[in-house]
Write an enzyme that holds these catalytic residues in place. Structure first.
Site: not given
Ligand code: OAD
Length: 242
Positions: A98, A116, A185, A211, A228
């Site tokens: 994403q 995306h 994600t 986490p 990760a």
């Molecule tokens: P989010 O910011 O919604 O979620 C990030 C995730 O990563 C959360 O669940 C955190 O707990 C986790 N996280 C944080 N640090 C981490 C680490 N060191 N290792 C592993 N995980 C960690 O981001 P996305 O899920 O990617 O779309 O968001 C999906 C979409 O929403 C994006 O592609 C974007 C956004 O709006 C568009 O802009 C269309």
């Protein structure tokens, strides 16, 4: 963790879905993390929609230029590199992201499905056709020299359709794999959020690395709570030597 190693080691077909969390340890902000997430500091509707761009094209263009600059200065981390290593060992491997930061490709991943789009691609506002810098004017935001159309980042904005071929490939992959790794994600944005659930329905084993808890956590086979860049190298290593 040991059982997750064995599942990964025995898998013939592996699909990985990544979100902003895999780039967090490269210093790239996520979207929804409480303090540091982009959506904690900005309003998506002011920046990441076609309407926002038409309302204030300069603001939106410069916000994406700021994100491009930040990502260009970032480097892939051990999590990105572990996935490139895993791909090199698995004949039937699909990486779906994403993220728009291009860090998987910079880490050596070859087949990356960018659901995306990509921060470093630019398109004409009207027909979304790709445009190169030598085809646009010096305005901010630039315009196409030929058509006069505004140039915008080649990323999917809220309310927009995902690239059809990428989405098709992603759905096909999760329907026919043994294992899905869902990494970094929040599993909140459709249609990407449905991918691990489709895999579950198709009988695949699902391993989540995050986490925090997400809507997937209580449904997956293994929820590896942590970062990760720490978990992935150990998981990929162990799967290789088990
Ligand atoms: P989010 O910011 O919604 O979620 C990030 C995730 O990563 C959360 O669940 C955190 O707990 C986790 N996280 C944080 N640090 C981490 C680490 N060191 N290792 C592993 N995980 C960690 O981001 P996305 O899920 O990617 O779309 O968001 C999906 C979409 O929403 C994006 O592609 C974007 C956004 O709006 C568009 O802009 C269309």
């Amino acid at each position: 963790m040991r059982e997750a190693h064995a599942v990964l080691r025995d898998a013939v077909s592996i699909v990985v879905l990544t979100g902003a969390g895999i780039s967090a340890e490269s210093g790239v902000p996520t979207f929804r993390d409480a303090q540091t997430g982009l959506w904690a500091r900005f309003r998506p509707e002011d920046l990441a929609t076609p309407g926002a761009f038409l309302r204030d094209p300069k603001l939106v263009w410069e916000w994406y230029a700021w994100r491009r600059d930040l990502v260009a200065k970032a480097s892939p981390n051990a999590g990105h590199r572990a996935l490139a290593e895993l791909e090199s060992r698995c004949a039937n491997f699909t990486l779906i992201t994403q993220n728009v930061d291009g860090l998987h490709a910079r880490a050596g991943s070859r087949q990356v499905i960018e659901l995306h789009g990509n921060l470093f691609a630019n398109i004409r506002f009207d027909d979304h056709s790709e445009i190169a810098a030598d085809e646009w004017t010096g305005d901010i935001p630039p315009r196409c020299k030929r058509s006069g159309q505004l140039v915008r980042p080649g990323v999917v904005w809220f309310g927009e359709a995902l690239p059809a071929r990428a989405l098709e490939a992603a759905f096909a992959a999760v329907k026919s794999c043994d294992v899905v790794l869902s990494i970094g994600t929040s599993t909140m944005v459709e249609p990407a959020a449905s991918l691990p659930f489709i895999a579950l329905e198709s009988g695949a084993k699902v391993i989540e690395i995050n986490p925090a808890e997400t809507p997937l956590t209580s449904h997956c086979h293994f929820a590896l709570q942590g970062k990760a860049a720490e978990i992935l190298p150990a998981l990929v290593d162990a799967a290789a030597h088990a």
